[in-house]
Design a protein around this motif. Structure first.
Motif, PDB file in Angstrom:
ATOM      1  N   VAL A  34      -3.342   2.131  -9.460  1.00 55.17           N
ATOM      2  CA  VAL A  34      -3.222   3.053  -8.328  1.00 55.17           C
ATOM      3  C   VAL A  34      -4.508   3.146  -7.504  1.00 55.17           C
ATOM      4  N   PRO A  35      -5.701   3.284  -8.114  1.00 53.91           N
ATOM      5  CA  PRO A  35      -6.903   3.445  -7.292  1.00 53.91           C
ATOM      6  C   PRO A  35      -7.247   2.224  -6.435  1.00 53.91           C
ATOM      7  N   ILE A  36      -6.777   1.023  -6.824  1.00 50.98           N
ATOM      8  CA  ILE A  36      -7.163  -0.173  -6.066  1.00 50.98           C
ATOM      9  C   ILE A  36      -6.048  -0.672  -5.155  1.00 50.98           C
ATOM     10  N   THR A  37      -4.870  -0.030  -5.212  1.00 51.01           N
ATOM     11  CA  THR A  37      -3.718  -0.562  -4.483  1.00 51.01           C
ATOM     12  C   THR A  37      -3.952  -0.587  -2.978  1.00 51.01           C
ATOM     13  N   VAL A  38      -4.539   0.471  -2.435  1.00 47.97           N
ATOM     14  CA  VAL A  38      -4.735   0.544  -0.982  1.00 47.97           C
ATOM     15  C   VAL A  38      -5.590  -0.622  -0.492  1.00 47.97           C
ATOM     16  N   LEU A  39      -6.735  -0.847  -1.153  1.00 54.81           N
ATOM     17  CA  LEU A  39      -7.613  -1.936  -0.721  1.00 54.81           C
ATOM     18  C   LEU A  39      -7.027  -3.303  -1.058  1.00 54.81           C
ATOM     19  N   LEU A  40      -6.290  -3.392  -2.168  1.00 57.34           N
ATOM     20  CA  LEU A  40      -5.638  -4.653  -2.518  1.00 57.34           C
ATOM     21  C   LEU A  40      -4.683  -5.086  -1.408  1.00 57.34           C
ATOM     22  N   VAL A  41      -3.852  -4.163  -0.954  1.00 59.46           N
ATOM     23  CA  VAL A  41      -2.904  -4.473   0.124  1.00 59.46           C
ATOM     24  C   VAL A  41      -3.648  -4.795   1.410  1.00 59.46           C
ATOM     25  N   PRO A  48      -3.068  -2.435   7.557  1.00 57.97           N
ATOM     26  CA  PRO A  48      -3.866  -1.214   7.719  1.00 57.97           C
ATOM     27  C   PRO A  48      -3.915  -0.418   6.410  1.00 57.97           C
ATOM     28  N   LEU A  49      -4.962   0.394   6.271  1.00 59.14           N
ATOM     29  CA  LEU A  49      -5.098   1.199   5.062  1.00 59.14           C
ATOM     30  C   LEU A  49      -3.921   2.150   4.895  1.00 59.14           C
ATOM     31  N   SER A  50      -3.353   2.602   6.006  1.00 55.59           N
ATOM     32  CA  SER A  50      -2.207   3.509   5.920  1.00 55.59           C
ATOM     33  C   SER A  50      -1.018   2.830   5.241  1.00 55.59           C
ATOM     34  N   VAL A  51      -0.845   1.535   5.510  1.00 59.76           N
ATOM     35  CA  VAL A  51       0.234   0.791   4.857  1.00 59.76           C
ATOM     36  C   VAL A  51      -0.052   0.678   3.358  1.00 59.76           C
ATOM     37  N   GLY A  52      -1.313   0.451   3.016  1.00 54.11           N
ATOM     38  CA  GLY A  52      -1.684   0.419   1.602  1.00 54.11           C
ATOM     39  C   GLY A  52      -1.368   1.727   0.915  1.00 54.11           C
ATOM     40  N   PHE A 106       6.255  -7.117  -2.694  1.00 57.07           N
ATOM     41  CA  PHE A 106       5.184  -6.476  -3.462  1.00 57.07           C
ATOM     42  C   PHE A 106       5.447  -4.971  -3.579  1.00 57.07           C
ATOM     43  N   THR A 107       5.844  -4.341  -2.478  1.00 54.85           N
ATOM     44  CA  THR A 107       6.139  -2.907  -2.494  1.00 54.85           C
ATOM     45  C   THR A 107       7.315  -2.612  -3.414  1.00 54.85           C
ATOM     46  N   LEU A 108       8.339  -3.466  -3.361  1.00 54.30           N
ATOM     47  CA  LEU A 108       9.498  -3.285  -4.232  1.00 54.30           C
ATOM     48  C   LEU A 108       9.101  -3.413  -5.703  1.00 54.30           C
ATOM     49  N   LEU A 109       8.227  -4.348  -6.004  1.00 57.86           N
ATOM     50  CA  LEU A 109       7.767  -4.521  -7.378  1.00 57.86           C
ATOM     51  C   LEU A 109       7.028  -3.283  -7.869  1.00 57.86           C
ATOM     52  N   ARG A 110       6.224  -2.678  -6.998  1.00 58.62           N
ATOM     53  CA  ARG A 110       5.510  -1.456  -7.390  1.00 58.62           C
ATOM     54  C   ARG A 110       6.499  -0.315  -7.614  1.00 58.62           C
ATOM     55  N   PHE A 111       7.563  -0.266  -6.802  1.00 58.67           N
ATOM     56  CA  PHE A 111       8.579   0.771  -6.977  1.00 58.67           C
ATOM     57  C   PHE A 111       9.293   0.602  -8.322  1.00 58.67           C
ATOM     58  N   VAL A 112       9.628  -0.637  -8.654  1.00 58.22           N
ATOM     59  CA  VAL A 112      10.288  -0.911  -9.941  1.00 58.22           C
ATOM     60  C   VAL A 112       9.362  -0.516 -11.101  1.00 58.22           C
ATOM     61  N   SER A 113       8.072  -0.820 -10.967  1.00 59.43           N
ATOM     62  CA  SER A 113       7.116  -0.405 -11.994  1.00 59.43           C
ATOM     63  C   SER A 113       7.102   1.111 -12.131  1.00 59.43           C
TER      64      SER A 113
END
Length: 392
Positions: A34-41, A48-52, A106-113
């Motif tokens: 979770v803490p690195i997801t924004v910058l990873l995206v 944009p960071l907002s999308v992350g 990628f977003t769908l995979l995070r949702f499934v997780s």
């Protein structure tokens, strides 16, 4: 063997420890990424960071959606099979993030997780406490909560350290490794007999997913979740505006340390003292910590606020979890835990956007002062509920 000795042996059973280990690996998956997801995206997809932030929110959203499903799932499948399934799903969905997939996938995979995490973390609590004697459920819940606290304390720090040294893919690979350990821990859980048809399995409509007896507690814990989110959501920005950026990590170190230390002590107290004797001083401690945050103008005040907030919030969250387990009707521990976590997650998720709307008018000191006032109102709510013996 004495009664105390029996309780202690049951607390350290293979079932209890196995569920705690599964929960630790699942929660570490959550807190490392979770803490690195924004910058990873931002770096991987040039977004944009907002999308992350939205992608990070997909994991949280999955957890919220899954909470009400945990109770029925635990009644439909044996606990060991369910936890192997959810841990495997979480691990595979995380591993797939290493593939060259698009942002939508990628977003769908995070949702499934998030879905798998929500069911796992709820089911493991139900599995761990179901085998405890009633007089040891407070201590058991406190010790079980250490698996959450330890993951929350070390996960973000390790995730950020590894990402800065070896990159984001290394963090994902490490999380996959932890997920595999979680699968092993789930597979080693002792086989449990299928529960006989009871109130949970016969329920229909919303009662199949939510426990009405827990709804008063849910109002309380949702407010606590909003307060909790104000600390995690706005402490960093407040420290920047005060020129204390370098000290912000120390706030969370102190906070996490006190949360970890408070868990087993709180659980033991909840077994031997009335709930109000534990909860009201804890709420007063949280309010004091929020006032210190509102007044924060030095590193010393920041560290003090971290210690005070951690001691108070750790005790409040642990005590509330014990109460949720205690008020669960027979055969509905999993459903009650689902209802409790849904309220907590809802408060944590709604807190930052709601408080963000008020921030331009209140400023950071006003925001934390308002949270201290909310804690006072929460204490009054607790007294009202306690007088009606809802938490007896």
């Amino acid at each position: 063997m004495t009664r105390a000795g029996t309780g202690r042996s049951l607390l350290l059973s293979r079932r209890f420890l196995g569920a705690a280990f599964v929960n630790f690996f699942a929660t570490s998956n959550f807190f490392l990424l979770v803490p690195i997801t924004v910058l990873l995206v931002h770096h991987r997809y040039d977004a944009p960071l907002s999308v992350g932030g939205l992608v990070a929110g997909a994991l949280l959203a999955g957890g919220v959606v899954a909470r009400p499903l945990a109770g029925p799932a635990l009644h439909a499948l044996p606990a060991r099979a369910l936890l192997v399934l959810t841990m495997s799903t979480m691990t595979l969905a995380t591993a797939a993030c290493l593939l060259p997939v698009g942002l939508t996938v990628f977003t769908l995979l995070r949702f499934v997780s998030g879905l798998a995490f929500g069911i796992t973390s709820t089911a493991t609590l139900a599995v761990a406490v179901a085998g405890l004697p009633s007089e040891r459920r407070g201590s058991g819940t406190g010790w079980f909560g250490l698996s959450n606290s330890l993951a929350g304390a070390i996960g973000p720090a390790i995730g950020l350290f590894v990402a800065n040294r070896w990159g984001y893919d290394t963090v994902i690979a490490a999380v996959v490794g932890l997920g595999m350990l979680g699968c092993v821990a789930a597979a080693l859980l002792p086989r449990q007999p299928r529960p006989a048809p009871g109130p949970a399995s016969r329920s229909s409509g919303l009662r199949r997913f939510l426990e009405p007896a827990a709804l008063p507690l849910c109002v309380f814990i949702a407010c606590a979740g909003i307060v909790y989110s104000s600390i995690y959501g706005y402490l960093d920005a407040w420290s920047v505006s005060q020129g204390l950026t370098a000290w912000a990590p120390w706030f969370f170190v102190c906070y996490s340390t006190m949360v970890v230390l408070s868990r087993p002590i709180t659980g033991r107290l909840m077994d031997s003292t009335p709930p109000a004797v534990v909860m009201l001083p804890a709420l007063a401690t949280v309010a004091l910590g929020l006032v210190l945050l509102a007044l924060m103008d030095s590193a010393g005040l920041m560290v003090a606020a971290g210690l005070v907030c951690g001691a108070g919030m750790g005790t409040v969250l642990c005590s509330a979890t014990v109460l949720a387990v205690r008020i669960a009707p027979p055969g509905r521990i999993a459903v009650t835990a689902s209802t409790f976590y849904l309220a907590l997650d809802g408060g944590v998720a709604l807190g930052p956007p709601l408080l963000g709307l008020a921030l331009p008018y209140w400023g950071y000191p006003g925001l934390f002062t308002a949270m201290a006032i909310l804690v006072a109102l929460v204490a009054a709510l607790f007294l009202a509920l306690d007088r009606r013996s809802l938490f007896a």
